[in-house]
Design an enzyme around this catalytic site. Structure first.
Site, short mmCIF file in Angstrom:
data_model
loop_
_atom_site.label_atom_id
_atom_site.label_comp_id
_atom_site.label_asym_id
_atom_site.label_seq_id
_atom_site.Cartn_x
_atom_site.Cartn_y
_atom_site.Cartn_z
N THR A 1 0.82 -1.21 0.00
CA THR A 1 0.00 0.00 0.00
C THR A 1 0.86 1.25 0.00
O THR A 1 0.42 2.31 -0.46
CB THR A 1 -0.95 -0.01 1.21
OG1 THR A 1 -1.62 -1.27 1.27
CG2 THR A 1 -2.00 1.09 1.12
N ILE B 1 -3.64 -6.15 9.15
CA ILE B 1 -2.79 -5.12 8.56
C ILE B 1 -3.62 -4.55 7.43
O ILE B 1 -3.82 -5.18 6.40
CB ILE B 1 -1.44 -5.69 8.10
CG1 ILE B 1 -0.66 -6.20 9.32
CG2 ILE B 1 -0.64 -4.63 7.35
CD1 ILE B 1 0.65 -6.90 8.99
N ARG C 1 -0.51 -11.48 -5.86
CA ARG C 1 0.47 -10.53 -6.37
C ARG C 1 1.80 -11.19 -6.73
O ARG C 1 2.48 -10.77 -7.66
CB ARG C 1 0.74 -9.42 -5.35
CG ARG C 1 -0.34 -8.36 -5.28
CD ARG C 1 0.11 -7.22 -4.39
NE ARG C 1 -0.90 -6.18 -4.29
CZ ARG C 1 -0.91 -5.07 -5.03
NH1 ARG C 1 0.01 -4.89 -5.96
NH2 ARG C 1 -1.85 -4.16 -4.87
N TYR D 1 4.78 -12.34 4.70
CA TYR D 1 3.64 -11.76 4.00
C TYR D 1 3.29 -12.69 2.84
O TYR D 1 4.04 -12.80 1.88
CB TYR D 1 4.00 -10.36 3.52
CG TYR D 1 2.91 -9.62 2.77
CD1 TYR D 1 1.57 -10.03 2.80
CD2 TYR D 1 3.22 -8.47 2.05
CE1 TYR D 1 0.59 -9.34 2.13
CE2 TYR D 1 2.24 -7.76 1.37
CZ TYR D 1 0.94 -8.19 1.40
OH TYR D 1 -0.03 -7.51 0.73
#
Length: 297
Positions: free
Chosen positions: A47, A206, A140, A135
């Site tokens: 982000t 998150i 992605r 993560y």
């Protein structure tokens, strides 16, 4: 140890009109987040447009964030890379600034096998002392941390302590919890699955939503942590329309557009991310207004 419980914000990186990083605006946003109850700052993640920050910009932004927050809440720095050596170097530098945790994305583009992921994460972890959140965002990266791999890492590598679970696969996340138990802290990486993941023992989220609704996201998590499951679930459901609009185009396009709509002046995106399609922008505007957020432009 615990990184945090509740709502950590996956914070955007504000830009000047010329595309350079706006650290003064970052200070304003950090102060607002802390004032509205956010439980942790996650800086320079997806982000935060980490993929288009230079290494110098990335590290300078992390350092500035640590200095501004000044220990008031935890700061977790995104320092992952598809190069193990680069991730080691970035993680060591961020550690020297005093971050409270490191967020390490799975290798993207070149990907990795499960045994390769074990070597990648073990190498990074052994190079630092700071606790690590893995993560997992296969949409992605094209790379998925299987539950058995997560279990091996958290049980055999001392400072691998958490996972940001953004696979979208609740069954996989449940299996990860079953195999890892209390050895791994699980954080939702999807704003539409916060309460379901917390119901499986997750510590919180998150969050992208926290950029525009920090108090709401904190309160939703707090209710769940306090055992007010019905109220927490109601808040999750109420937020679904806005969350859908925040992800109707690739993150962080909508959230930066939303913040600008709200008068926060966070600046442009960096290419290849650009402004929203007009129909999606109107959808986002309507969702913000329907949610009760003030839109000024």
């Amino acid at each position: 140890m615990s990184f945090f419980k509740g709502a950590g914000v996956a914070i955007i990186t504000p830009m000047h009109d010329d595309g350079s990083v706006n650290l003064e605006k970052l200070d304003e946003i950090l102060e607002q987040q802390i004032a509205e109850g956010t439980d942790a700052i996650v800086i320079c993640g997806t982000t935060g447009e980490s993929a288009t920050l230079t290494e110098e910009e990335h590290l300078a932004t992390v350092k500035h964030c640590v200095q501004t927050v000044n220990g008031r809440i935890p700061v977790i720095a995104g320092t992952g890379s598809n190069s193990t050596a680069t991730a080691v170097a970035m993680s060591r530098e961020a550690e020297s600034y005093g971050v409270d945790g490191l967020l390490i994305v799975t290798p993207y583009y070149n990907k990795a096998t499960q045994s390769g992921l074990i070597r990648h994460y073990t190498t990074i972890a052994e190079a630092v002392h700071t606790p690590i959140i893995m993560y997992n965002v296969p949409s992605r990266t094209g790379c998925n941390i299987q539950p058995e791999t997560a279990a091996y890492l958290c049980k055999n590598v001392e400072n691998i302590k958490g996972i940001k679970a953004a696979s979208g696969n609740i069954s996989q996340i449940a299996k990860t919890k079953a195999l890892c138990g209390d050895d791994l802290e699980i954080f939702s990486g999807n704003d539409d699955q916060v309460i379901p993941i917390m119901s499986l023992g997750g510590h919180g989220v998150i969050s992208v939503l926290s950029n525009v609704a920090p108090r709401y996201t904190h309160d939703m998590c707090r209710k769940m942590l306090d055992g007010n499951v019905k109220e927490a679930a109601e808040m999750q459901l109420k937020a679904l329309d806005l969350i859908g609009s925040l992800f109707c185009e690739v993150n962080p396009i909508p959230v930066k557009v939303a913040m600008n709509m709200m008068g926060m002046q966070v600046g442009p995106l960096r290419g290849p991310l650009f402004d929203m399609e007009p129909a999606n922008k109107e959808r986002l505007r309507k969702s913000l207004i329907d949610f009760g957020l003030a839109v000024t432009e």
